[in-house]
Scaffold this motif. Sequence first.
Motif, PDB file in Angstrom:
ATOM      1  N   VAL A   1      -2.799 132.523  26.935  1.00  0.00           N
ATOM      2  CA  VAL A   1      -3.147 133.746  27.665  1.00  0.00           C
ATOM      3  C   VAL A   1      -1.931 134.282  28.420  1.00  0.00           C
ATOM      4  O   VAL A   1      -1.666 135.486  28.426  1.00  0.00           O
ATOM      5  N   SER A   2      -1.135 133.390  29.035  1.00  0.00           N
ATOM      6  CA  SER A   2       0.077 133.836  29.753  1.00  0.00           C
ATOM      7  C   SER A   2       1.054 134.489  28.790  1.00  0.00           C
ATOM      8  O   SER A   2       1.617 135.546  29.074  1.00  0.00           O
ATOM      9  N   LEU A   3       1.257 133.842  27.648  1.00  0.00           N
ATOM     10  CA  LEU A   3       2.207 134.359  26.662  1.00  0.00           C
ATOM     11  C   LEU A   3       1.741 135.712  26.121  1.00  0.00           C
ATOM     12  O   LEU A   3       2.549 136.643  25.951  1.00  0.00           O
ATOM     13  N   ASN A   4       0.444 135.853  25.881  1.00  0.00           N
ATOM     14  CA  ASN A   4      -0.079 137.131  25.386  1.00  0.00           C
ATOM     15  C   ASN A   4       0.087 138.242  26.413  1.00  0.00           C
ATOM     16  O   ASN A   4       0.468 139.364  26.072  1.00  0.00           O
ATOM     17  N   VAL A   5      -0.208 137.931  27.674  1.00  0.00           N
ATOM     18  CA  VAL A   5      -0.051 138.929  28.746  1.00  0.00           C
ATOM     19  C   VAL A   5       1.407 139.369  28.829  1.00  0.00           C
ATOM     20  O   VAL A   5       1.721 140.567  28.814  1.00  0.00           O
ATOM     21  N   ILE A   6       2.308 138.384  28.907  1.00  0.00           N
ATOM     22  CA  ILE A   6       3.735 138.705  29.064  1.00  0.00           C
ATOM     23  C   ILE A   6       4.269 139.417  27.825  1.00  0.00           C
ATOM     24  O   ILE A   6       5.029 140.379  27.929  1.00  0.00           O
ATOM     25  N   SER A   7       3.848 138.960  26.628  1.00  0.00           N
ATOM     26  CA  SER A   7       4.327 139.605  25.393  1.00  0.00           C
ATOM     27  C   SER A   7       3.945 141.086  25.370  1.00  0.00           C
ATOM     28  O   SER A   7       4.754 141.943  25.040  1.00  0.00           O
TER      29      SER A   7
ATOM     30  N   SER B   1       5.240 129.499  34.572  1.00  0.00           N
ATOM     31  CA  SER B   1       4.856 129.183  35.954  1.00  0.00           C
ATOM     32  C   SER B   1       3.345 129.290  36.174  1.00  0.00           C
ATOM     33  O   SER B   1       2.742 128.438  36.822  1.00  0.00           O
ATOM     34  N   SER B   2       2.720 130.321  35.619  1.00  0.00           N
ATOM     35  CA  SER B   2       1.283 130.485  35.873  1.00  0.00           C
ATOM     36  C   SER B   2       0.476 129.407  35.153  1.00  0.00           C
ATOM     37  O   SER B   2      -0.457 128.834  35.733  1.00  0.00           O
ATOM     38  N   ALA B   3       0.823 129.098  33.911  1.00  0.00           N
ATOM     39  CA  ALA B   3       0.075 128.071  33.167  1.00  0.00           C
ATOM     40  C   ALA B   3       0.184 126.710  33.856  1.00  0.00           C
ATOM     41  O   ALA B   3      -0.808 125.985  34.006  1.00  0.00           O
ATOM     42  N   VAL B   4       1.381 126.349  34.302  1.00  0.00           N
ATOM     43  CA  VAL B   4       1.617 125.055  34.959  1.00  0.00           C
ATOM     44  C   VAL B   4       0.814 124.964  36.261  1.00  0.00           C
ATOM     45  O   VAL B   4       0.156 123.965  36.539  1.00  0.00           O
TER      46      VAL B   4
ATOM     47  N   HIS C   1       2.572 120.885  44.146  1.00  0.00           N
ATOM     48  CA  HIS C   1       3.143 120.898  42.792  1.00  0.00           C
ATOM     49  C   HIS C   1       3.961 122.174  42.565  1.00  0.00           C
ATOM     50  O   HIS C   1       3.614 122.985  41.696  1.00  0.00           O
ATOM     51  N   PRO C   2       5.037 122.377  43.346  1.00  0.00           N
ATOM     52  CA  PRO C   2       5.838 123.583  43.102  1.00  0.00           C
ATOM     53  C   PRO C   2       6.429 123.556  41.696  1.00  0.00           C
ATOM     54  O   PRO C   2       6.870 122.499  41.225  1.00  0.00           O
ATOM     55  N   VAL C   3       6.405 124.700  41.026  1.00  0.00           N
ATOM     56  CA  VAL C   3       6.891 124.762  39.643  1.00  0.00           C
ATOM     57  C   VAL C   3       8.367 124.368  39.580  1.00  0.00           C
ATOM     58  O   VAL C   3       8.805 123.637  38.694  1.00  0.00           O
TER      59      VAL C   3
ATOM     60  N   SER D   1       5.352 138.583  42.518  1.00  0.00           N
ATOM     61  CA  SER D   1       4.081 139.306  42.723  1.00  0.00           C
ATOM     62  C   SER D   1       3.226 139.276  41.461  1.00  0.00           C
ATOM     63  O   SER D   1       2.004 139.106  41.524  1.00  0.00           O
ATOM     64  N   LEU D   2       3.857 139.382  40.287  1.00  0.00           N
ATOM     65  CA  LEU D   2       3.115 139.298  39.026  1.00  0.00           C
ATOM     66  C   LEU D   2       2.562 137.883  38.839  1.00  0.00           C
ATOM     67  O   LEU D   2       1.390 137.702  38.493  1.00  0.00           O
ATOM     68  N   GLY D   3       3.417 136.876  39.062  1.00  0.00           N
ATOM     69  CA  GLY D   3       2.994 135.481  38.899  1.00  0.00           C
ATOM     70  C   GLY D   3       1.780 135.166  39.749  1.00  0.00           C
ATOM     71  O   GLY D   3       0.822 134.529  39.289  1.00  0.00           O
TER      72      GLY D   3
END
Length: 509
Positions: free
Chosen positions: A177-183, A309-312, A367-369, A448-450
């Motif tokens: 989902v993260s990759l699709n959003v960013i793509s 970062s968001s997935a992790v 758990h900071p990325v 802000s996006l993350g």
Amino acid sequence: MESPTWAAYALAWLATLALLLLSSHLRRRKLNLPPGPKPWPIIGNLNLIGSLPHRSIHALSQKYGPIMQLRFGSFPVVVGSSVDMAKAFLKTYDVTFASRPKTAAGKYTTYNYSDITWSPYGPYWRQARKMCLMELFSTKRLESYEYIRVEEMNALLKELYTLSGKPITLKDHLSTVSLNVISRMVLGKKYTDESEDSIVTPDEFKKMLDELFLLSGVLNIGDSIPWIDFLDLQGYIKRMKALSKKFDRFLEHVLDEHNAKRKGVKDFVAKDMVDVLLQLADDPNLEIKLERSGVKAFTQDLIAGGTESSAVTVEWAISELLRKPDIFKNATEELDRVIGRDRWVEEKDIPNLPYVEAIVKETMRMHPVAPMLVPRFSREDCQVAGYDIPKGTRVLVNIWTIGRDPALWDRPNEFCPERFIGKDIDVKGQDFELLPFGSGRRMCPGASLGLKVIQSSLANLLHGFSWKLPSNMKVEDLNMDEIFGLSTPKKFPLVAVVEPRLPLDAYSL
């Protein structure tokens, strides 16, 4: 008169050399350097750094204090491990420490330091930062892409519903989902869709991103001991070069497609971030021309930073909640009360969900990325906390240690979102006890996006589903080990079982 012999010349030369060495030694002795362990010849303190450097450095800082000097091979490294030190390096002396050290990762995987993360401080980087703030991550542009984030989140929720009752590897779904959003935001479409003309498969692309994050964070011996760099003892440079070729093939394809789309179109309107970058590259008024390699480096940065970062973070959050059913219950009670059971969570709802926000903050604390942020580099001699920091010193800020400081946090090793309720602590770089995105000039430009993606993803996953471990697993079997790279994901991906918790018609998205 007899002319001086070669022996006399040699003696004079040796005496001069001895004087130079002595004077440099005396000058060096006058420096008041931060405390730290005695370095070994050649390797410095590298022998003290294990496979999780942030934990090794945390243990050392418990002995040597909140500002500590190490030596990685030929280079001095200063580590700040407290709120005061973070503030000094990232705010008070931000300009002094605003550059990046030269590393193999920056050279081989970012088109020779052409991206936003690794480019040295100077006119090129300042222009890049301005592009991010004014163009790529402006509030207006991020709002215009909200429909993309909603569509992809709905696709994830629908997919999880079809997998109800079966064990799923959560990170795979979150990464998709993260990759699709960013793509879609950056590239204008999902280049990783399984189609005949796709340049890479989704699986290949995720592996490329995992490799990029690992290689960007590894402790490459050649970065610390430059004279053995050519040996590539760990094989990292070979891997970096191979990865760079794969990314370049993909990014060339993306740019060619975008340029073909723009060709001959009068008053072309940019639809995605690559369009924006290509328009900026055409701008004759830019202080420094943005070359094709720079466009590729920026694009790669945007894809990688936004995906990982968001997935992790969401995976860590769900993992922690599975160990604390009471926290799960509190979160779902808040969601039912504020959102109701007949709709999904929208981005505008988040400020009305303080408990969910607290779970995100607590996850980022524990758990900071990027547990030591991206390394900085002193551009000139300066003094911090009464200690001399010579020009050329590498600087790390260990936010992992700050997140576990018992002077700041009650029961620091316990996951407890309640600690943030009623407290005005945010993650936007102004509260130095919680800096998941860094602070100052080199703060993550996509913060802000993350945050939007993390908060709305977690809220909807908690709102839409009950979560439990597979039947053969107990809570105490849940492994919470991590691996270290530029990001710090779980060593063993979370496998969980989901069951719908809303009325069934809610899932016909």
